[in-house]
Design an enzyme around this catalytic site. Structure first.
Site, PDB file in Angstrom:
ATOM      1  N   ALA A   1       0.847  -0.888   0.391  1.00 27.47           N
ATOM      2  CA  ALA A   1       0.028  -0.160  -0.127  1.00 27.47           C
ATOM      3  C   ALA A   1       1.117   1.091   0.013  1.00 27.47           C
ATOM      4  O   ALA A   1       1.195   1.505   0.809  1.00 27.47           O
ATOM      5  CB  ALA A   1      -0.927   0.001   1.442  1.00 27.47           C
ATOM      6  N   LEU A   2       0.982   2.256  -1.384  1.00 24.62           N
ATOM      7  CA  LEU A   2       2.043   2.760  -1.565  1.00 24.62           C
ATOM      8  C   LEU A   2       1.117   3.777  -1.797  1.00 24.62           C
ATOM      9  O   LEU A   2       1.375   5.014  -0.667  1.00 24.62           O
ATOM     10  CB  LEU A   2       3.229   2.743  -2.174  1.00 24.62           C
ATOM     11  CG  LEU A   2       3.788   3.895  -3.011  1.00 24.62           C
ATOM     12  CD1 LEU A   2       4.525   4.413  -1.103  1.00 24.62           C
ATOM     13  CD2 LEU A   2       5.162   3.289  -3.848  1.00 24.62           C
ATOM     14  N   THR A   3       0.569   3.976  -3.275  1.00 25.09           N
ATOM     15  CA  THR A   3      -0.150   5.087  -3.840  1.00 25.09           C
ATOM     16  C   THR A   3      -1.777   5.120  -3.241  1.00 25.09           C
ATOM     17  O   THR A   3      -2.362   5.207  -2.189  1.00 25.09           O
ATOM     18  CB  THR A   3      -0.815   4.303  -5.219  1.00 25.09           C
ATOM     19  OG1 THR A   3       0.407   3.550  -5.858  1.00 25.09           O
ATOM     20  CG2 THR A   3      -2.203   5.341  -5.784  1.00 25.09           C
TER      21      THR A   3
ATOM     22  N   GLY B   1       0.256   9.037  -6.355  1.00 24.55           N
ATOM     23  CA  GLY B   1       0.480   8.263  -7.748  1.00 24.55           C
ATOM     24  C   GLY B   1       2.081   8.428  -8.163  1.00 24.55           C
ATOM     25  O   GLY B   1       2.926   7.620  -7.190  1.00 24.55           O
TER      26      GLY B   1
ATOM     27  N   ILE C   1      -4.895  -0.492  -4.552  1.00 23.89           N
ATOM     28  CA  ILE C   1      -4.071  -1.731  -3.749  1.00 23.89           C
ATOM     29  C   ILE C   1      -4.717  -2.588  -4.213  1.00 23.89           C
ATOM     30  O   ILE C   1      -5.501  -3.110  -3.786  1.00 23.89           O
ATOM     31  CB  ILE C   1      -4.310  -1.167  -2.025  1.00 23.89           C
ATOM     32  CG1 ILE C   1      -4.016   0.155  -2.025  1.00 23.89           C
ATOM     33  CG2 ILE C   1      -3.006  -2.338  -1.412  1.00 23.89           C
ATOM     34  CD1 ILE C   1      -2.503   0.832  -2.518  1.00 23.89           C
TER      35      ILE C   1
ATOM     36  N   ARG D   1      10.099  -4.790 -11.130  1.00 19.78           N
ATOM     37  CA  ARG D   1       9.911  -3.988 -12.517  1.00 19.78           C
ATOM     38  C   ARG D   1      10.314  -5.558 -13.136  1.00 19.78           C
ATOM     39  O   ARG D   1       9.709  -6.034 -14.107  1.00 19.78           O
ATOM     40  CB  ARG D   1      10.515  -2.860 -12.694  1.00 19.78           C
ATOM     41  CG  ARG D   1       9.591  -2.120 -11.862  1.00 19.78           C
ATOM     42  CD  ARG D   1      10.642  -0.434 -11.623  1.00 19.78           C
ATOM     43  NE  ARG D   1       9.547   0.799 -11.040  1.00 19.78           N
ATOM     44  CZ  ARG D   1       9.942   1.255 -10.653  1.00 19.78           C
ATOM     45  NH1 ARG D   1      11.301   1.672 -10.121  1.00 19.78           N
ATOM     46  NH2 ARG D   1       9.311   1.561  -9.824  1.00 19.78           N
TER      47      ARG D   1
ATOM     48  N   GLN E   1      -4.511  -6.917 -34.954  1.00 20.66           N
ATOM     49  CA  GLN E   1      -4.560  -7.170 -36.319  1.00 20.66           C
ATOM     50  C   GLN E   1      -4.562  -8.238 -37.506  1.00 20.66           C
ATOM     51  O   GLN E   1      -5.377  -8.371 -38.418  1.00 20.66           O
ATOM     52  CB  GLN E   1      -3.179  -6.143 -36.608  1.00 20.66           C
ATOM     53  CG  GLN E   1      -3.475  -5.309 -37.582  1.00 20.66           C
ATOM     54  CD  GLN E   1      -4.620  -4.367 -38.305  1.00 20.66           C
ATOM     55  OE1 GLN E   1      -4.942  -3.468 -37.395  1.00 20.66           O
ATOM     56  NE2 GLN E   1      -5.209  -3.599 -39.220  1.00 20.66           N
TER      57      GLN E   1
ATOM     58  N   GLU F   1       2.997  -0.080 -10.670  1.00 18.58           N
ATOM     59  CA  GLU F   1       4.590   0.163 -10.329  1.00 18.58           C
ATOM     60  C   GLU F   1       5.553   0.591 -11.173  1.00 18.58           C
ATOM     61  O   GLU F   1       7.351   0.312 -11.603  1.00 18.58           O
ATOM     62  CB  GLU F   1       4.991  -1.666 -10.722  1.00 18.58           C
ATOM     63  CG  GLU F   1       4.368  -2.792  -9.477  1.00 18.58           C
ATOM     64  CD  GLU F   1       5.212  -4.371  -9.294  1.00 18.58           C
ATOM     65  OE1 GLU F   1       6.108  -4.130  -9.514  1.00 18.58           O
ATOM     66  OE2 GLU F   1       4.201  -5.242  -9.175  1.00 18.58           O
TER      67      GLU F   1
ATOM     68  N   THR G   1       5.135   4.157 -14.560  1.00 23.25           N
ATOM     69  CA  THR G   1       4.267   4.732 -15.306  1.00 23.25           C
ATOM     70  C   THR G   1       5.227   4.424 -16.613  1.00 23.25           C
ATOM     71  O   THR G   1       7.097   4.665 -15.633  1.00 23.25           O
ATOM     72  CB  THR G   1       3.623   6.040 -15.647  1.00 23.25           C
ATOM     73  OG1 THR G   1       4.549   7.196 -15.187  1.00 23.25           O
ATOM     74  CG2 THR G   1       2.141   5.910 -14.629  1.00 23.25           C
TER      75      THR G   1
HETATM   76  C1  LIG Z   1      -4.343  -2.349 -11.850  1.00 20.24           C
HETATM   77  C2  LIG Z   1      -4.056  -1.529 -10.827  1.00 20.24           C
HETATM   78  C3  LIG Z   1      -3.070  -2.321  -9.794  1.00 20.24           C
HETATM   79  C4  LIG Z   1      -2.277  -0.969  -8.443  1.00 20.24           C
HETATM   80  N1  LIG Z   1      -1.664  -2.086  -7.917  1.00 20.24           N
HETATM   81  C5  LIG Z   1      -1.534  -0.695  -6.796  1.00 20.24           C
HETATM   82  C6  LIG Z   1      -0.317  -1.995  -5.613  1.00 20.24           C
HETATM   83  O1  LIG Z   1      -0.766  -3.201  -5.180  1.00 20.24           O
HETATM   84  N2  LIG Z   1      -0.272  -0.780  -5.062  1.00 20.24           N
HETATM   85  C7  LIG Z   1      -0.167   0.346  -4.738  1.00 20.24           C
HETATM   86  O2  LIG Z   1       0.722   1.297  -3.990  1.00 20.24           O
HETATM   87  N3  LIG Z   1      -0.307   1.442  -6.106  1.00 20.24           N
HETATM   88  C8  LIG Z   1      -0.847   0.084  -7.266  1.00 20.24           C
HETATM   89  N4  LIG Z   1      -1.452   0.904  -8.323  1.00 20.24           N
HETATM   90  C9  LIG Z   1      -0.851   2.224  -8.639  1.00 20.24           C
HETATM   91  C10 LIG Z   1      -0.175   2.236  -9.895  1.00 20.24           C
HETATM   92  O3  LIG Z   1       0.967   2.141  -9.064  1.00 20.24           O
HETATM   93  C11 LIG Z   1      -0.457   3.771  -9.660  1.00 20.24           C
HETATM   94  O4  LIG Z   1      -1.619   4.095 -10.327  1.00 20.24           O
HETATM   95  C12 LIG Z   1       0.901   4.177 -10.890  1.00 20.24           C
HETATM   96  O5  LIG Z   1       1.840   4.263  -9.933  1.00 20.24           O
HETATM   97  C13 LIG Z   1       0.299   5.700 -11.435  1.00 20.24           C
HETATM   98  O6  LIG Z   1       0.241   6.870 -10.741  1.00 20.24           O
HETATM   99  P1  LIG Z   1      -1.588   8.047 -10.414  1.00 20.24           P
HETATM  100  O7  LIG Z   1      -2.281   6.179 -11.344  1.00 20.24           O
HETATM  101  O8  LIG Z   1      -1.683   8.772  -9.747  1.00 20.24           O
HETATM  102  O9  LIG Z   1      -0.926   8.460 -11.833  1.00 20.24           O
HETATM  103  P2  LIG Z   1      -0.094   9.937 -11.748  1.00 20.24           P
HETATM  104  O10 LIG Z   1       0.735  10.258 -11.001  1.00 20.24           O
HETATM  105  O11 LIG Z   1      -1.367  10.776 -11.589  1.00 20.24           O
HETATM  106  O12 LIG Z   1       0.256  10.136 -13.332  1.00 20.24           O
HETATM  107  C14 LIG Z   1      -0.730  10.796 -14.562  1.00 20.24           C
HETATM  108  C15 LIG Z   1       0.041  10.756 -15.883  1.00 20.24           C
HETATM  109  O13 LIG Z   1       0.765  11.912 -15.802  1.00 20.24           O
HETATM  110  C16 LIG Z   1       2.557  11.344 -15.793  1.00 20.24           C
HETATM  111  N5  LIG Z   1       3.474  11.866 -15.198  1.00 20.24           N
HETATM  112  C17 LIG Z   1       3.036  11.858 -13.622  1.00 20.24           C
HETATM  113  N6  LIG Z   1       4.847  12.007 -13.151  1.00 20.24           N
HETATM  114  C18 LIG Z   1       5.002  12.592 -14.165  1.00 20.24           C
HETATM  115  C19 LIG Z   1       6.720  13.366 -14.372  1.00 20.24           C
HETATM  116  N7  LIG Z   1       7.538  13.304 -13.055  1.00 20.24           N
HETATM  117  N8  LIG Z   1       7.153  13.089 -15.456  1.00 20.24           N
HETATM  118  C20 LIG Z   1       6.462  12.474 -16.141  1.00 20.24           C
HETATM  119  N9  LIG Z   1       5.148  12.428 -16.711  1.00 20.24           N
HETATM  120  C21 LIG Z   1       4.565  12.334 -15.409  1.00 20.24           C
HETATM  121  C22 LIG Z   1       2.268   9.610 -15.594  1.00 20.24           C
HETATM  122  O14 LIG Z   1       3.583   8.850 -16.531  1.00 20.24           O
HETATM  123  C23 LIG Z   1       0.987   9.884 -15.723  1.00 20.24           C
HETATM  124  O15 LIG Z   1       1.005   9.763 -17.365  1.00 20.24           O
HETATM  125  C24 LIG Z   1      -2.065  -0.439  -9.137  1.00 20.24           C
HETATM  126  C25 LIG Z   1      -2.719   1.125 -10.126  1.00 20.24           C
HETATM  127  C26 LIG Z   1      -3.766   0.198 -11.057  1.00 20.24           C
HETATM  128  C27 LIG Z   1      -4.331   0.392 -11.826  1.00 20.24           C
END
Ligand SMILES: Cc1cc2nc3c(=O)[nH]c(=O)nc-3n(C[C@H](O)[C@H](O)[C@H](O)COP(=O)(O)OP(=O)(O)OC[C@H]3O[C@@H](n4cnc5c(N)ncnc54)[C@H](O)[C@@H]3O)c2cc1C
Length: 382
Positions: free
Chosen positions: A123-125, A130, A156, A243, A336, A363, A365
């Site tokens: 649980a990080l996000t 994010g 999570i 990763r 395709q 993990e 983006t």
């Molecule tokens: C199915 C699923 C399972 C998940 N499981 C877990 C889990 O078990 N535990 C957990 O902790 N989290 C989990 N997550 C969360 C996941 O790790 C986050 O969704 C991810 O890290 C992106 O964060 P965000 O969704 O807040 O997007 P944001 O951080 O809001 O990003 C939105 C966009 O902005 C871009 N962006 C942001 N900052 C920058 C930058 N500095 N430079 C360039 N571009 C940037 C991003 O790349 C993205 O394109 C999960 C998410 C999903 C959908």
């Protein structure tokens, strides 16, 4: 610990058979029911899949990173939702404990994690943290021999069935960034911990994500992982490893999609001959195969580097970036090659196309992987 060559081959063969005989036939039903059946989870436990990365002393298989990747490639050949059932126990849910836990913490939880009796989650996000994960706002306030946790974690994986959470929370509110964050083990039954609804997702039906809400949750000091202020470092080391696992799963899905595309292209006839004889179809197959091989080489080489004790932050980020983008392209080409049959549900190609989209997001983006790769490359001077 690395397995001897024979045991390793046996393990991979067993997993391959399990994937072919038990998982692939029920993929569509799992997606439709949004549920991996209990008997399949029980078989995964029997096979030792929950304990792939747990030390042998605690009942796990103690695979090297390279071996774990080889298993993850095989598992990736079935719907990725299956892997999610045990994926958190192998990776993000357990590894902070394996890497930073005390003997006492390990003895208490690792045997159950290895067997699958304890399901874990990471649980990080948070709603406001994010990609900028060092900015977590969940608070852990020291109160005598406890910490009191307040805050919300978002998306999570496996939260709905988890028994144990690794939670990153801010112990020092005066320090805004990474060094104010600490990591904790928090059992599900803790008073004040509640789980939100299962979110509707684009793909990987059968795998679930939820909010986890902490309202005055008391965690004893002995549940802290590492020192106060080390939590972000803990999380980043867990993710470096995670990763590589995700990269391996991407390779598995890509290899499966290529095999499915080849089988279809050889069988489907247009203009009086199999479409596999059309050079434009062959070009798609060639591009997909080349990229899948490149991802395999990068991922396994990085896994071996990690096994030999090297820091692989840069290479793991590069593997995750390349493999997750690669499988997106491979899935697109597969749709395709299948034509209309790729867009409709019958062959499961459109399902995999949706399933793999998340690999470019969680993990870290693709943008964040690029940020890491550039930062580390600049640090190394090239
Ligand atoms: C199915 C699923 C399972 C998940 N499981 C877990 C889990 O078990 N535990 C957990 O902790 N989290 C989990 N997550 C969360 C996941 O790790 C986050 O969704 C991810 O890290 C992106 O964060 P965000 O969704 O807040 O997007 P944001 O951080 O809001 O990003 C939105 C966009 O902005 C871009 N962006 C942001 N900052 C920058 C930058 N500095 N430079 C360039 N571009 C940037 C991003 O790349 C993205 O394109 C999960 C998410 C999903 C959908």
């Amino acid at each position: 610990m690395a397995l001897d060559a024979e045991t390793r081959t046996q393990l991979i063969d067993t997993v391959r058979r399990f994937v072919t005989e038990r998982l692939r036939p029920i993929e569509a039903k799992v997606a439709e029911d949004n549920l991996v059946p209990d008997e399949i989870v029980a078989e995964m436990r029997e096979l030792g899949l929950f304990g792939l990365s747990i030390p042998e002393a605690y009942g796990g298989l103690d695979l090297s990173m390279e071996e774990e990747c080889l298993v993850a490639i095989e598992v990736g050949k079935a719907s990725p939702a299956f892997r999610s059932s045990f994926g958190t126990n192998v990776g993000i849910g357990s590894q902070a404990l394996v890497m930073f836990g005390t003997d006492q913490q390990k003895a208490r939880y690792l045997p159950g994690i290895a067997s699958g009796d304890i399901v874990t989650a990471f649980a990080l996000t948070e709603p406001e943290a994010g990609s900028d994960s060092a900015s977590v706002q969940t608070r852990a306030r020291r109160d005598g021999d406890h910490y009191v946790l307040d805050g919300t974690k978002r998306y999570i994986t496996n939260a709905g069935k988890a028994h144990l959470f690794t939670v990153m929370a801010r112990t020092d509110p005066d320090v805004k960034g990474a060094s104010g964050v600490s990591a904790f083990l928090v059992p599900r039954e803790s008073e004040g911990l509640s789980i939100g609804k299962s979110e509707k997702k684009m793909g990987q039906q059968g795998a679930h994500i939820h909010d986890v809400i902490f309202e005055g949750v008391r965690a004893p000091v002995e549940n802290r992982l590492g020192e106060e202020g080390q939590g972000f470092r803990v999380a980043m080391q867990v993710l470096d490893r995670g990763r590589l696992h995700i990269s391996a799963v991407c390779i598995g899905v890509a290899e499966r999609l290529i095999a499915d595309s080849v089988a279809y292209a050889m069988e489907r006839k247009q203009f009086g001959k199999p479409i596999a004889e059309q050079q434009l179809i062959q070009a798609m197959i060639a591009d997909s195969k080349t990229e899948a091989l490149a991802a395999r080489a990068l991922t396994l080489e990085t896994a071996r580097k990690r096994d030999s004790g090297e820091t692989v932050t840069l290479e793991a980020a590069a593997a995750k970036l390349y493999a997750s983008e690669m499988v997106g392209r491979v899935a697109d080409r597969a749709v395709q090659i299948f034509g209309g049959a790729g867009y409709t549900a019958d062959h499961g190609i459109e399902r995999l196309y949706r399933d793999v989209r998340i690999f470019r997001i969680y993990e870290g983006t693709s943008e964040i992987q690029r940020v890491i790769i550039a930062r580390e490359t600049l640090k190394r001077g090239g």
